[in-house]
Each structure stands twice: as C-alpha cells, then as structure tokens.
Design a protein around this motif. Structure first.
Motif, short mmCIF file in Angstrom:
data_model
loop_
_atom_site.label_atom_id
_atom_site.label_comp_id
_atom_site.label_asym_id
_atom_site.label_seq_id
_atom_site.Cartn_x
_atom_site.Cartn_y
_atom_site.Cartn_z
N VAL A 145 -133.82 -9.23 -9.36
CA VAL A 145 -132.41 -9.03 -9.03
C VAL A 145 -131.87 -7.84 -9.80
CG1 VAL A 145 -132.01 -11.47 -8.51
CG2 VAL A 145 -131.60 -10.61 -10.82
N GLU A 146 -130.86 -7.22 -9.23
CA GLU A 146 -130.14 -6.14 -9.90
C GLU A 146 -128.76 -6.65 -10.29
OE1 GLU A 146 -131.16 -3.17 -10.79
OE2 GLU A 146 -133.17 -3.42 -9.92
N ILE A 147 -128.35 -6.38 -11.53
CA ILE A 147 -127.04 -6.81 -12.03
C ILE A 147 -126.22 -5.56 -12.33
CG2 ILE A 147 -125.80 -8.16 -13.75
CD1 ILE A 147 -128.37 -9.71 -14.27
N SER A 148 -125.02 -5.48 -11.75
CA SER A 148 -124.15 -4.34 -11.99
C SER A 148 -122.74 -4.83 -12.30
CB SER A 148 -124.12 -3.41 -10.77
OG SER A 148 -123.68 -4.10 -9.61
N TRP A 149 -121.93 -3.93 -12.89
CA TRP A 149 -120.58 -4.27 -13.32
C TRP A 149 -119.56 -3.36 -12.65
CZ3 TRP A 149 -119.36 -8.29 -16.64
CH2 TRP A 149 -120.41 -8.85 -17.36
N GLN A 150 -118.36 -3.88 -12.47
CA GLN A 150 -117.21 -3.10 -12.02
C GLN A 150 -115.98 -3.49 -12.82
OE1 GLN A 150 -116.56 -3.52 -7.80
NE2 GLN A 150 -118.42 -2.41 -7.23
N LEU A 151 -115.10 -2.50 -13.02
CA LEU A 151 -113.79 -2.74 -13.63
C LEU A 151 -112.74 -2.26 -12.64
CD1 LEU A 151 -111.73 -3.40 -15.81
CD2 LEU A 151 -112.26 -1.21 -16.90
N ASP A 152 -111.96 -3.19 -12.13
CA ASP A 152 -110.94 -2.89 -11.12
C ASP A 152 -111.55 -2.18 -9.92
OD1 ASP A 152 -109.02 -4.03 -12.77
OD2 ASP A 152 -108.56 -2.11 -13.75
N GLY A 153 -112.76 -2.61 -9.52
CA GLY A 153 -113.42 -2.06 -8.35
C GLY A 153 -114.20 -0.79 -8.58
N THR A 182 -112.91 -3.56 -23.84
CA THR A 182 -111.67 -3.72 -24.60
C THR A 182 -110.65 -4.25 -23.59
OG1 THR A 182 -112.22 -1.88 -26.07
CG2 THR A 182 -109.93 -2.62 -26.04
N PRO A 183 -110.54 -5.56 -23.45
CA PRO A 183 -109.75 -6.14 -22.36
C PRO A 183 -108.26 -5.87 -22.50
CG PRO A 183 -110.50 -7.85 -23.88
CD PRO A 183 -111.19 -6.60 -24.28
N ALA A 184 -107.64 -5.65 -21.35
CA ALA A 184 -106.20 -5.44 -21.29
C ALA A 184 -105.63 -6.31 -20.17
CB ALA A 184 -105.87 -3.96 -21.05
N THR A 185 -104.33 -6.49 -20.19
CA THR A 185 -103.67 -7.28 -19.16
C THR A 185 -103.92 -6.69 -17.78
OG1 THR A 185 -101.94 -7.84 -20.76
CG2 THR A 185 -101.46 -8.27 -18.44
N ASP A 186 -104.17 -7.55 -16.81
CA ASP A 186 -104.39 -7.19 -15.40
C ASP A 186 -105.76 -6.57 -15.14
OD1 ASP A 186 -101.81 -8.08 -14.82
OD2 ASP A 186 -100.94 -6.11 -15.16
N ASP A 187 -106.65 -6.51 -16.13
CA ASP A 187 -108.01 -6.05 -15.88
C ASP A 187 -108.75 -7.08 -15.01
OD1 ASP A 187 -107.77 -3.72 -17.24
OD2 ASP A 187 -108.77 -4.42 -19.07
N ILE A 188 -109.61 -6.59 -14.13
CA ILE A 188 -110.47 -7.46 -13.33
C ILE A 188 -111.90 -6.95 -13.47
CG2 ILE A 188 -111.01 -8.36 -11.04
CD1 ILE A 188 -108.12 -7.95 -10.25
N TYR A 189 -112.73 -7.72 -14.16
CA TYR A 189 -114.14 -7.37 -14.34
C TYR A 189 -114.98 -8.14 -13.31
CZ TYR A 189 -112.86 -5.19 -18.76
OH TYR A 189 -112.31 -4.39 -19.72
N ALA A 204 -119.27 -12.56 -9.43
CA ALA A 204 -118.52 -13.38 -10.38
C ALA A 204 -117.44 -12.51 -11.01
CB ALA A 204 -119.45 -13.95 -11.45
N TYR A 205 -116.23 -13.06 -11.12
CA TYR A 205 -115.09 -12.32 -11.66
C TYR A 205 -114.69 -12.87 -13.03
CZ TYR A 205 -114.50 -10.65 -6.86
OH TYR A 205 -114.70 -10.08 -5.62
#
Length: 249
Positions: A145-153, A182-189, A204-205
């Motif tokens: 499997v490949e695992i990747s990340w996004q921040l706000d799309g 460095t998490p901030a308000t309204d971030d979506i990972y 997963a969000y």
C-alpha cells in the motif's frame, strides 16, 4: 497464506512462537513472529521480526543486514541467522511464488484485506505547538500500500516517514506513517491509503480540536462550582424568608 489473481501470488513464511510466563490453561500472553514474504508488487521481498504487535527488526535485503526498528535496540546476532541463509530463503520464496502463480492464476480468487486507518497525534494537542501525526494502517493484505498525506486538500511530503510492514496475529500486516505538524484551528489533515491496481482509496481525517489547558479547565470548574454554591445559598435564604413571611401572615 497466499492469494492468486491478476497480480500473482503472495507467498509468506511464518514462524510463530508463543511465550508464557508459566504453564497455564490461559491463552498465550506474548507472541514472537518472524515473517518472510515475497510478491509481484513492491516491495517484492520483506522480512520482519515482531514481538506481539511491535516490530523489533526488519531485514534490509539490498544491504544484507538486520536493521533495528528503534536505535536503542542491540544489534541482531549475525551468527543466529546468517544473511546468506536468508537470501537463499528469499530466492526459494520467489521461485515458489512463480510456480504457484502459474498454477493458481484464474483458478483461485485473489485474497485482499480492506485497510483500516486511524490518525492521532503523538503528544497531547496544543494548538500552535509542534507535534507529530501518526497514521496507523491495519488489516493490510497483501503488504503493498501507498500512504500519503494532505493538509486542507494539498499534498504534503516534507518530513513524512513510513515504517516497514509488521505482521499481526491475524495473518495481516500493519504499517505506520508519520507527519510532523504544527496544528492550527480549522486545519484538516488527511491520510490516504491506496493499493496497486485498485481504483479505490481509504481515507482518514484528523481535525485539531481547541483543547483547554488543564489549569484553565480546573480554574473554570472551580469558578462554576463556586457560582453554583452561591446561587444555591441565595436560593435557600430566599426560601427561608418566604417561609417566615408566610408564617407571620
């Protein structure tokens, strides 16, 4: 365990050793597993030594050496399982896989697990302070499997690290991916898991919640309790005065 289909056959050799502190009728409390797998997908070879669900060592085939999962672990004794023996086992696994692929393709259904992902921070959440997100992917089979990340799309790759596949007692694998944040308000990972040859993904969000420091929370609770106590006292006094007035009337 094995699987046949368009992608070929996954062959894995497993050595499970149950360890208990005493002879009892209870189920084993610890399991030591050494798993060698070979498959047509990448990685084509894998060898891991795990204690319960924690990986201790994985074998680096290009370097022909055992690598500890944690830097504090002592090195693997080279005389216990010489690299030359492990390379022979890997060659045998690949030969066996090619034979089984020829025999089983089109006759046996392909076995695949549906990955299950969970995202959580390593440290307690404090907005604006550095932390690390973990994407734990379970029920992986085959281990490709490949695992990747996004921040706000938006894709994020800087600082991302992945672990090797760790075998589990249910004959599947688990894999971890780490992202410094460095998490901030309204971030979506977003943690996205894709598999070779599939048109679907598992997503997963994780959204940081504005946590209140414990001292502030304790102060707020004490203030609320004090206000409630004063309110009840005033209510009690009002009821006493009303009762006296009724008595005099």
């Amino acid at each position: 365990m094995g699987a046949a289909g368009r992608s070929g056959v996954l062959v894995a050799g497993l050595l499970w050793v149950a360890l208990t502190a005493a002879v009892t009728d209870e189920p084993p409390v610890h399991t030591l597993a050494e798993v060698l797998f070979c498959q047509p997908a990448m990685p084509s070879l894998g060898l891991a030594l795990a204690f319960d669900a924690d990986q201790l060592f994985w074998f680096d085939f290009p370097g022909s050496r055992w690598t500890p999962r944690l830097p504090d672990l002592p090195p693997w004794p080279p005389a216990l399982e010489p690299p030359s023996q492990l390379l022979r086992d890997a060659t045998l696994c690949q030969d066996l896989r090619r034979i089984l692929t020829t025999v089983a393709t089109g006759k046996l259904p392909e076995s695949k697990g549906v990955p299950v992902a969970n995202v959580f921070p390593v440290q307690p959440l404090v907005l604006g302070e550095a932390n690390t997100l973990v994407c734990m992917v379970e029920n992986i089979f085959p281990p490709a499997v490949e695992i990747s990340w996004q921040l706000d799309g938006v894709p994020v790759t800087q600082g991302v690290t992945h672990t090797h596949y760790t075998p589990t007692a249910d004959l599947a694998f688990v894999r971890f991916s780490y992202l410094p944040v460095t998490p901030a308000t309204d971030d979506i990972y977003t943690c996205i898991i894709t598999r070779e040859g599939d048109n679907t993904s598992v997503v997963a969000y994780w959204v940081p919640q504005n946590s209140v420091p414990s001292e502030v929370l304790e102060t707020a609770l004490c203030g609320a309790a004090m206000a409630l106590g004063i309110l009840l006292a005033l209510l009690g006094i009002a009821m006493i005065l009303a009762a006296r007035r009724s008595a005099h009337g």
